[in-house]
Design an enzyme around this catalytic site. Structure first.
Site, PDB file in Angstrom:
ATOM      1  CE  LYS A 138      45.041  40.806  -2.417  1.00 49.64           C
ATOM      2  NZ  LYS A 138      43.620  41.213  -2.364  1.00 49.64           N
ATOM      3  CG  ASP A 181      41.685  43.592  -0.818  1.00 50.64           C
ATOM      4  OD1 ASP A 181      42.021  43.015   0.242  1.00 50.64           O
ATOM      5  OD2 ASP A 181      41.266  42.968  -1.819  1.00 50.64           O
ATOM      6  CE1 TYR A 200      57.390  51.499   0.726  1.00 50.41           C
ATOM      7  CE2 TYR A 200      58.798  53.427   0.955  1.00 50.41           C
ATOM      8  CZ  TYR A 200      57.550  52.878   0.787  1.00 50.41           C
ATOM      9  OH  TYR A 200      56.454  53.705   0.695  1.00 50.41           O
ATOM     10  CG  ASP A 205      49.232  58.966   2.530  1.00 58.10           C
ATOM     11  OD1 ASP A 205      50.066  59.041   3.461  1.00 58.10           O
ATOM     12  OD2 ASP A 205      49.346  59.592   1.467  1.00 58.10           O
ATOM     13  CG  ASP A 241      53.636  54.752   1.639  1.00 57.31           C
ATOM     14  OD1 ASP A 241      53.762  55.787   2.331  1.00 57.31           O
ATOM     15  OD2 ASP A 241      53.538  54.771   0.397  1.00 57.31           O
TER      16      ASP A 241
HETATM   17  C1  IPM Z   1      55.998  58.287   4.036  1.00 55.96           C
HETATM   18  C2  IPM Z   1      56.363  58.815   2.674  1.00 55.96           C
HETATM   19  C3  IPM Z   1      57.644  58.146   2.216  1.00 55.96           C
HETATM   20  C4  IPM Z   1      57.396  56.654   2.158  1.00 55.96           C
HETATM   21  C5  IPM Z   1      58.184  58.666   0.879  1.00 55.96           C
HETATM   22  C6  IPM Z   1      58.367  60.161   0.903  1.00 55.96           C
HETATM   23  C7  IPM Z   1      59.450  57.988   0.469  1.00 55.96           C
HETATM   24  O1  IPM Z   1      55.319  58.622   1.780  1.00 55.96           O
HETATM   25  O2  IPM Z   1      56.749  58.542   4.996  1.00 55.96           O
HETATM   26  O3  IPM Z   1      54.968  57.625   4.170  1.00 55.96           O
HETATM   27  O4  IPM Z   1      56.924  56.154   1.140  1.00 55.96           O
HETATM   28  O5  IPM Z   1      57.651  55.994   3.152  1.00 55.96           O
HETATM   29 MN    MN Z   2      53.579  57.707   2.643  1.00 56.78          MN
END
Ligand code: IPM
Ligand code: MN
Length: 366
Positions: A204, A237, A152, A265, A261
């Protein structure tokens, strides 16, 4: 803490703990969920005897489309001086992807040096998880994601762009200081957390033999200072595999920005989805920012169907970080009462209640 020693009521006011909260409702459904979050936080603040001094900012896609500004210098200057930031969602269908994310969300994380992204993955009572045979007793861990470095950092570039010989480079930046402060935070957090006192490094090391060699060495060094904490390592993974198969193995996971990140999710899905997943961008020495993990969900804007619980939970985390741990806990307990006894589903439009009604239910459960 802010006080305004100008009026006659000063004596009362100064005796009350007051927190300056910058609120950025943002785009899409952001304003709707933030409104419910504020409603709940106001109620818990009254009970707890403290005040929230809200300072709204209209940053987001609409403003960008009107003025071409993402994060003006004057706003950034003010945001540096508040006690916390409460963010809804950033992302607008008419704005090219990346502009708002980088110009507002990532910029705030970097400028305010919010080097930790703290993301609890906790299945609340009554919440459906896609994991068969798993319940709240199995899904309760926290991801500590490094939040200012890695892929990032924005280091890289093009060579011969647009040609057949094009080269695109994107470098993962891992500094000793950045890695160490993140890992130290994770150990401290694990030590304070009332669970298994186990910290798992997710990396990793078999492929990222430079970057994650540094992570592994720092992790081992810091671990020596915490003999009471059990340590573990998993490749990213395999981590995804175990999060699905044996989520109960995890207590706290520490990982780099990109992997964090991705796995959060996955974490959001096993805890019931974006309607409930909250996170904090922390600068333990500075200004932290709290947000629902989900996006601006443009198609649900104004429909009164979006789930505000993630924003409400983010608000609870904010109170905890401000030192109002009891109030933060009360918010979480109220959310758990609502998921456990009221909501049919956490999905937008399927809750059995409107966005505003869900906010009211949480207030009533406080
Ligand atoms: C998160 C989001 C952000 C990230 C994006 C929107 C830049 O996916 O907060 O996880 O990748 O950190
Ligand atoms: Mn995210």
């Amino acid at each position: 803490m802010a006080t305004h020693p100008t009026t006659k009521t000063t004596a009362v006011r100064t005796a009350t703990r007051t927190y300056r909260i910058a609120v950025i409702p943002g785009d899409g459904t952001g304003p709707e969920v933030i409104a419910e979050g504020r409603k709940v936080l106001e109620a818990v603040a009254r009970q707890g005897g403290f005040r929230l001094d809200w300072r709204p900012y209209d940053l987001g896609g609409e403003r960008y489309l009107k003025t071409n500004e993402t994060l003006p210098a004057s706003a950034l200057k003010e945001l540096r001086q508040v006690d916390a930031i409460y963010l809804g969602a950033i992302g607008h269908p008419d704005v090219k992807p990346g502009i708002l994310e980088q110009g507002i969300l990532l910029r705030l994380r970097f400028e305010l040096d919010q080097y930790i992204n703290l993301r609890p993955v906790k299945l609340y009572p009554g919440v459906w998880t896609p994991l068969r045979d798993k319940g709240p007793e199995h899904i309760d861990f926290v991801v500590v994601r490094e939040n200012t470095e890695g892929l990032y950092a924005g280091v890289g570039g093009f060579l011969r762009k647009g040609t057949a010989e094009e080269v695109a480079l994107q470098t993962s930046v891992n500094t000793r200081q950045g890695v160490e402060r993140c890992i130290r935070f994770a150990f401290e957090y694990t030590a304070r957390r009332a669970k298994a006192k186990k910290l798992t490094l997710c990396g990793k090391t078999n492929v990222l033999t430079f970057a994650h060699d540094l992570w592994q060495r720092v992790f081992n060094e810091v671990a020596a200072e915490y003999p009471g904490i059990q340590t573990d390592y998993t490749h990213v993974d395999a981590c995804c595999m175990w999060m699905v198969k044996n989520p109960e193995w995890f207590d706290v996971i520490v990982t780099d920005n990109m992997f964090g990140d991705i796995i959060t999710d996955l974490g959001a899905m096993i805890q019931g989805g974006m309607g409930i997943a909250a996170g904090g961008n922390l600068n333990p020495q500075g200004v932290s920012m709290f947000e629902p993990i989900g996006g601006s969900a443009p198609k649900y804007t104004g429909q009164r169907v979006i789930n505000p619980l993630a924003a409400i939970c983010a608000g609870g985390m904010m109170l905890e970080s401000l030192g109002e741990a009891k109030a933060g806990k009360a918010v979480e307990q109220a959310v758990m009462a609502v998921t456990g006894t009221k909501l049919k589903s956490l999905a937008a439009g399927k809750m059995g209640y409107s966005t505003q009604e869900v906010g009211d239910l949480v207030v009533k459960s406080l």
